[in-house]
Design a protein around this motif. Structure first.
Motif, PDB file in Angstrom:
ATOM      1  N   GLN A  24       0.833  -1.205   0.000  1.00 28.55           N
ATOM      2  CA  GLN A  24       0.000   0.000   0.000  1.00 28.55           C
ATOM      3  C   GLN A  24       0.872   1.262   0.000  1.00 28.55           C
ATOM      4  O   GLN A  24       0.621   2.200  -0.758  1.00 28.55           O
ATOM      5  CB  GLN A  24      -0.901  -0.017   1.245  1.00 28.55           C
ATOM      6  N   GLU A  25       1.920   1.257   0.834  1.00 31.78           N
ATOM      7  CA  GLU A  25       2.826   2.416   0.916  1.00 31.78           C
ATOM      8  C   GLU A  25       3.551   2.630  -0.416  1.00 31.78           C
ATOM      9  O   GLU A  25       3.706   3.767  -0.887  1.00 31.78           O
ATOM     10  CB  GLU A  25       3.842   2.162   2.044  1.00 31.78           C
ATOM     11  N   ALA A  26       3.964   1.503  -1.035  1.00 29.58           N
ATOM     12  CA  ALA A  26       4.672   1.604  -2.325  1.00 29.58           C
ATOM     13  C   ALA A  26       3.736   2.126  -3.414  1.00 29.58           C
ATOM     14  O   ALA A  26       4.125   2.980  -4.222  1.00 29.58           O
ATOM     15  CB  ALA A  26       5.242   0.245  -2.708  1.00 29.58           C
ATOM     16  N   MET A  27       2.508   1.644  -3.431  1.00 27.75           N
ATOM     17  CA  MET A  27       1.535   2.103  -4.434  1.00 27.75           C
ATOM     18  C   MET A  27       1.250   3.602  -4.242  1.00 27.75           C
ATOM     19  O   MET A  27       1.174   4.358  -5.213  1.00 27.75           O
ATOM     20  CB  MET A  27       0.222   1.308  -4.335  1.00 27.75           C
ATOM     21  N   SER A  28       1.106   3.982  -2.969  1.00 25.30           N
ATOM     22  CA  SER A  28       0.858   5.394  -2.663  1.00 25.30           C
ATOM     23  C   SER A  28       2.043   6.247  -3.126  1.00 25.30           C
ATOM     24  O   SER A  28       1.867   7.335  -3.690  1.00 25.30           O
ATOM     25  CB  SER A  28       0.623   5.529  -1.155  1.00 25.30           C
ATOM     26  N   SER A  29       3.254   5.743  -2.911  1.00 27.50           N
ATOM     27  CA  SER A  29       4.463   6.466  -3.332  1.00 27.50           C
ATOM     28  C   SER A  29       4.498   6.635  -4.845  1.00 27.50           C
ATOM     29  O   SER A  29       4.862   7.695  -5.355  1.00 27.50           O
ATOM     30  CB  SER A  29       5.692   5.682  -2.846  1.00 27.50           C
ATOM     31  N   ILE A  30       4.092   5.579  -5.566  1.00 26.98           N
ATOM     32  CA  ILE A  30       4.110   5.626  -7.038  1.00 26.98           C
ATOM     33  C   ILE A  30       3.036   6.589  -7.553  1.00 26.98           C
ATOM     34  O   ILE A  30       3.307   7.459  -8.381  1.00 26.98           O
ATOM     35  CB  ILE A  30       3.904   4.209  -7.617  1.00 26.98           C
ATOM     36  N   VAL A  31       1.827   6.446  -7.015  1.00 25.41           N
ATOM     37  CA  VAL A  31       0.702   7.267  -7.488  1.00 25.41           C
ATOM     38  C   VAL A  31       0.942   8.749  -7.190  1.00 25.41           C
ATOM     39  O   VAL A  31       0.687   9.618  -8.020  1.00 25.41           O
ATOM     40  CB  VAL A  31      -0.621   6.781  -6.836  1.00 25.41           C
ATOM     41  N   ARG A  32       1.477   9.036  -5.994  1.00 24.51           N
ATOM     42  CA  ARG A  32       1.702  10.445  -5.614  1.00 24.51           C
ATOM     43  C   ARG A  32       3.054  10.993  -6.084  1.00 24.51           C
ATOM     44  O   ARG A  32       3.451  12.087  -5.683  1.00 24.51           O
ATOM     45  CB  ARG A  32       1.583  10.580  -4.093  1.00 24.51           C
ATOM     46  N   LYS A  33       3.754  10.183  -6.860  1.00 22.37           N
ATOM     47  CA  LYS A  33       5.036  10.581  -7.479  1.00 22.37           C
ATOM     48  C   LYS A  33       6.094  10.988  -6.455  1.00 22.37           C
ATOM     49  O   LYS A  33       6.861  11.922  -6.675  1.00 22.37           O
ATOM     50  CB  LYS A  33       4.804  11.716  -8.493  1.00 22.37           C
ATOM     51  N   HIS A  34       6.112  10.285  -5.309  1.00 28.76           N
ATOM     52  CA  HIS A  34       7.179  10.526  -4.335  1.00 28.76           C
ATOM     53  C   HIS A  34       8.415   9.710  -4.696  1.00 28.76           C
ATOM     54  O   HIS A  34       9.492   9.969  -4.200  1.00 28.76           O
ATOM     55  CB  HIS A  34       6.734  10.097  -2.932  1.00 28.76           C
ATOM     56  N   TRP A  35       8.240   8.684  -5.528  1.00 22.47           N
ATOM     57  CA  TRP A  35       9.317   7.713  -5.758  1.00 22.47           C
ATOM     58  C   TRP A  35      10.382   8.272  -6.685  1.00 22.47           C
ATOM     59  O   TRP A  35      10.253   9.371  -7.221  1.00 22.47           O
ATOM     60  CB  TRP A  35       8.751   6.400  -6.291  1.00 22.47           C
ATOM     61  N   GLU A  36      11.438   7.494  -6.855  1.00 24.03           N
ATOM     62  CA  GLU A  36      12.618   7.935  -7.604  1.00 24.03           C
ATOM     63  C   GLU A  36      12.635   7.229  -8.965  1.00 24.03           C
ATOM     64  O   GLU A  36      13.181   6.135  -9.097  1.00 24.03           O
ATOM     65  CB  GLU A  36      13.861   7.566  -6.778  1.00 24.03           C
ATOM     66  N   PRO A  37      12.027   7.822 -10.010  1.00 26.50           N
ATOM     67  CA  PRO A  37      11.977   7.134 -11.305  1.00 26.50           C
ATOM     68  C   PRO A  37      13.346   6.997 -11.976  1.00 26.50           C
ATOM     69  O   PRO A  37      13.535   6.145 -12.837  1.00 26.50           O
ATOM     70  CB  PRO A  37      11.055   8.017 -12.150  1.00 26.50           C
ATOM     71  N   GLY A  38      14.316   7.816 -11.530  1.00 25.59           N
ATOM     72  CA  GLY A  38      15.665   7.737 -12.101  1.00 25.59           C
ATOM     73  C   GLY A  38      16.316   6.381 -11.899  1.00 25.59           C
ATOM     74  O   GLY A  38      17.239   6.015 -12.631  1.00 25.59           O
ATOM     75  N   LEU A  39      15.847   5.628 -10.891  1.00 28.81           N
ATOM     76  CA  LEU A  39      16.458   4.326 -10.610  1.00 28.81           C
ATOM     77  C   LEU A  39      15.823   3.199 -11.415  1.00 28.81           C
ATOM     78  O   LEU A  39      16.289   2.065 -11.375  1.00 28.81           O
ATOM     79  CB  LEU A  39      16.310   4.006  -9.113  1.00 28.81           C
ATOM     80  N   LEU A  40      14.754   3.531 -12.145  1.00 31.43           N
ATOM     81  CA  LEU A  40      13.993   2.495 -12.849  1.00 31.43           C
ATOM     82  C   LEU A  40      14.849   1.771 -13.886  1.00 31.43           C
ATOM     83  O   LEU A  40      14.796   0.536 -14.001  1.00 31.43           O
ATOM     84  CB  LEU A  40      12.767   3.131 -13.516  1.00 31.43           C
TER      85      LEU A  40
END
Lengths: 259, 248
Positions: A24-40
């Motif tokens: 849930q926390e990870a999904m929330s991070s992805i949806v709210r764009k808190h995550w680090e897409p540079g590491l993808l």
């Protein structure tokens, strides 16, 4: 005895709940764009390209042995040309996603748990938090996204190589008529079989990433703790893949049959 | 201002903190001393919200943080810089990437600005020209300096140090002490140092809090603490063991 079983059951349920909260926390991070897409890109490379060889070898030899065994049984009743159809359906809907998932769990799940576990025991995760970075944003979400993108690709590769290897064994080694075998395979393999396999692979990719990250983030202190987390990540993600595969097969088959 | 009110924390049956009360004003340089395993680092982690107390409250400028969620705490932590005992550098990154990390995550500066800030921070901790090295290539003292550069690069208002001189020889320890003192004066930060190195205490702190049996046992100006005749404080300051200590 009963209290010990109850305690283990409670512990298992707590673990399941914690993985769900992490998801849930990870999904929330992805949806709210808190995550680090540079590491993808890095994680896609690490999970995908680095796992390709092991997934291809697994797919090829599974396809070959499945073709041989099916041929030996079907030959008794004169159904040799149905061999490739059986291989194709099995690879698309079951063996492709499950075996790719298990291979990725062994390679990537273990690596995630070991890396995050080592970060935890060397206080690097606390350092992330102290630097105002949520560990889920930086460590879990990129791995989760990469795993869910890459797993279907790996599964498609595994299925294709498995069918190709089965064709080579069936036609080249066992003497099955290539035209009828190919025709039967195309005729009996439906789009639903392929879609079912792809849906499963997305879910297995997410499971491997979540279990690996969860075990790493919650590992106990010391080298022993990291070792245990790594082992548990492989065991639990493998078991989760096998159990969830059964339920997914029931649900998805019912879903596709209705539609 | 940082305030702790009646903090209690236990791990299993072991009560590590047993009702800690403290207050640290803006701009102060405070040392927290106490026996090894006495809960100093645990207390420090409570002040930045890395651990939450079983009972009691931590207030940062009047804001209670003990029961904030991890995401709510991120904003609070932007005011803090923390130097870990092991430096806790990210071993997959170079020194430059480590120091640049908080600035890159903040996404408010350009790459050129980040580069300048990193070089400035490395120069402040006397580590110029080491940006391309990996943490594994650094000595213990250099690692602490690199960790300190990472902690100060985003200009926090409060700097927390967890045993900054542990494991270092006396010369390097002294250079770290001088560095902490210099940073405290240059950056005008509130400084909290957890240590059991009395030389560091004398060099850095204006005030000392002594943690003993899970509580703040002594709270005094540094010179008063060194002159104390209290048997517990005096034994710790002078480093005198009793036969009971041999069993620990």
């Amino acid at each position: 005895m009963i209290s010990a079983i109850a305690s283990r059951f409670t512990h298992a349920m707590e673990g399941l709940g914690s993985v769900a909260l992490l998801a849930q926390e990870a999904m929330s991070s992805i949806v709210r764009k808190h995550w680090e897409p540079g590491l993808l890109l890095y994680h896609t490379y690490f999970i995908g390209l680095k796992s390709l060889s092991v997934v291809l070898i697994t797919g090829a030899f599974t396809g070959m042995v499945l073709a041989a065994q099916t041929y030996f049984q079907f030959h008794k009743v004169g159904m040799d040309t149905a061999t490739l159809a059986i291989v194709s359906i099995s690879m698309c809907s079951e063996l492709g996603p499950v075996l790719s998932g298990l291979m990725v769990a062994g390679r990537v799940g273990a690596s995630m748990a070991a890396e995050l576990g080592t970060m935890k025991v060397t206080e690097q995760i606390d350092a992330l938090r102290a630097l105002a970075t949520h560990p889920v944003d930086y460590l879990v979400a990129p791995r989760l996204v990469a795993a869910t993108i890459v797993m279907p690709m790996l599964t498609v590769c595994s299925i294709c190589v498995g069918i190709l290897a089965a064709y080579v064994v069936g036609v080249g080694l066992l003497g099955i008529d290539p035209a009828y075998a190919w025709h039967n395979m195309i005729h009996y393999t439906s789009v639903e079989d392929v879609v079912m396999g792809l849906i499963k692979s997305v879910i297995f990719g997410a499971l491997v990433a979540l279990v690996g990250c969860y075990k790493g983030l919650n590992c106990q202190q010391g080298a022993e703790g990291v070792g245990r987390a790594t082992t548990e990540a492989v065991v639990f993600s493998s078991i989760t893949i096998l159990i969830s595969n059964f339920f997914l097969t029931l649900v998805l088959t019912r879903l596709f049959t209705k539609s | 201002m940082i305030e702790a009110r009646g903090i209690k924390k236990r791990f299993g049956a072991q009560h590590v903190l047993n009702g800690v009360d403290l207050r640290i004003d803006d701009g102060e340089a405070v040392a927290i001393i106490g026996r090894s395993g006495g809960g100093k680092s645990i207390l420090l982690k409570h002040l930045i919200g890395l651990l939450s107390p079983d009972e009691g409250e931590v207030l940062i400028r009047g804001l209670p943080i003990a029961h904030l969620s991890e995401r709510q705490l991120l904003d609070v932590r932007k005011e803090f810089g923390l130097l870990f005992q092991s430096a806790a550098l990210f071993d997959s990154m170079t020194v430059h990437e480590n120091v640049a990390f908080p600035l890159r995550r903040d996404r408010q500066l350009t790459s050129a600005e980040i580069g300048m800030r990193v070089d400035e921070a490395l120069a402040m901790v006397d580590l110029p020209g080491t940006g391309a090295k990996r943490p594994a290539e650094l000595s213990g003292g250099m690692r602490k300096r690199a960790g300190l550069a990472r902690a100060i690069v985003y200009r926090p208002k409060v700097l927390l140090y967890d045993e900054p001189t542990t494991g270092l020889d006396p010369i390097v320890s002294d250079s770290i002490d001088q560095l902490i003192k210099r940073l405290c004066e240059q950056l005008r930060t509130t400084t909290v140092v957890v240590t059991h190195d009395m030389r560091s205490v004398r060099a850095i702190a204006q005030r000392v809090l002594m943690l003993h049996e899970g509580k703040i046992y002594a709270n005094a100006a540094t010179s008063d603490l060194f002159a104390s005749t209290d048997p517990v404080v005096s034994a710790f300051v002078k480093g005198v063991s009793t036969p009971k200590d041999l069993l620990l």
